[in-house]
Write a protein that holds these residues in place. Sequence first.
Motif, short mmCIF file in Angstrom:
data_model
loop_
_atom_site.label_atom_id
_atom_site.label_comp_id
_atom_site.label_asym_id
_atom_site.label_seq_id
_atom_site.Cartn_x
_atom_site.Cartn_y
_atom_site.Cartn_z
N MET A 1 0.82 -1.17 0.00
CA MET A 1 0.00 0.00 0.00
C MET A 1 0.88 1.25 0.00
SD MET A 1 -2.13 1.69 2.94
CE MET A 1 -1.71 3.36 2.66
N GLU A 2 0.54 2.19 -0.83
CA GLU A 2 1.25 3.47 -0.93
C GLU A 2 0.28 4.60 -0.65
OE1 GLU A 2 3.37 4.79 -4.53
OE2 GLU A 2 4.42 2.87 -4.39
N ARG A 3 0.76 5.60 0.07
CA ARG A 3 -0.11 6.73 0.36
C ARG A 3 0.71 7.98 0.60
NH1 ARG A 3 -4.98 7.53 4.57
NH2 ARG A 3 -5.14 9.76 4.26
N ALA A 4 0.28 9.10 0.04
CA ALA A 4 0.90 10.40 0.32
C ALA A 4 0.19 11.01 1.51
CB ALA A 4 0.79 11.31 -0.89
N ILE A 5 0.96 11.41 2.51
CA ILE A 5 0.40 12.01 3.71
C ILE A 5 1.05 13.37 3.94
CG2 ILE A 5 0.10 11.80 6.22
CD1 ILE A 5 0.10 8.77 5.85
N ARG A 6 0.20 14.36 4.13
CA ARG A 6 0.67 15.71 4.43
C ARG A 6 0.84 15.85 5.94
NH1 ARG A 6 -2.58 19.98 6.05
NH2 ARG A 6 -1.52 21.97 5.99
N PHE A 7 1.96 16.46 6.33
CA PHE A 7 2.24 16.77 7.73
C PHE A 7 2.40 18.27 7.84
CE2 PHE A 7 3.70 12.49 6.95
CZ PHE A 7 3.26 11.79 8.05
N TYR A 8 1.91 18.84 8.93
CA TYR A 8 1.95 20.29 9.09
C TYR A 8 2.19 20.66 10.55
CZ TYR A 8 -2.71 19.75 11.05
OH TYR A 8 -3.76 19.36 11.83
N LYS A 9 2.71 21.88 10.75
CA LYS A 9 2.91 22.41 12.10
C LYS A 9 1.74 23.32 12.45
CE LYS A 9 7.93 22.87 12.15
NZ LYS A 9 9.00 23.85 12.29
N ASN A 10 1.31 23.25 13.70
CA ASN A 10 0.29 24.19 14.16
C ASN A 10 0.98 25.47 14.65
OD1 ASN A 10 1.30 23.67 16.75
ND2 ASN A 10 -0.53 22.61 17.46
N ALA A 11 0.22 26.39 15.20
CA ALA A 11 0.77 27.69 15.64
C ALA A 11 1.80 27.53 16.76
CB ALA A 11 -0.37 28.59 16.11
N LYS A 12 1.75 26.41 17.50
CA LYS A 12 2.71 26.16 18.58
C LYS A 12 3.96 25.43 18.08
CE LYS A 12 -0.80 25.83 22.18
NZ LYS A 12 -1.42 24.94 23.17
N GLY A 13 4.01 25.14 16.77
CA GLY A 13 5.16 24.44 16.21
C GLY A 13 5.11 22.94 16.40
N GLN A 14 3.94 22.39 16.72
CA GLN A 14 3.78 20.94 16.90
C GLN A 14 3.34 20.32 15.58
OE1 GLN A 14 0.76 21.70 19.84
NE2 GLN A 14 2.08 20.99 21.50
#
Length: 116
Positions: A1-14
Motif C-alpha cells: 500500500m502506498e499513500r501520500a500524507i501531508r504533515f503540518y505544524k500548528n501555531a505552537k510548532g507541533q
Amino acid sequence: MERAIRFYKNAKGQWYADIPEWNGDLEDLQMVEGADTLLEWVSKSKEECTLLMADNRIEDAEILTLIYARETNLGGGGDYILETFQGDFKNHKLWLCNVTEFVFKQLPEKIYFKEA
C-alpha cells in the motif's frame, strides 16, 4: 500500500498528520517521540511537508524498521528505527502511534518513505 500524507505544524510548532478520514481525536494525529524530529529533517524546518509512505519498497526511499510493537496500554503503535537518512548514519528511534495501523491496516515491519 502506498499513500501520500501531508504533515503540518500548528501555531505552537507541533507536528500533525493530515488524515481526513480519521474520526478520532486530533491529539492522536500529533507527531511526538522522535517522529517530530524526523519531520524537521525532512521539511528542512518548514511548516509542512508531504511524504509518500508505503509498506512495500519504493525507489529512493528511506526506511523505518519496526523494533517493538507497543501494547495498547503503552500507547499502541510501534517503535521504529531510522538507521540512515539521506546517506547519513542516524540510528534515530521514533514512535508511530496506532494511527499507523489505521492507515496501513496493520503495523508494517518496514515503512518506506520519501518526499512526495
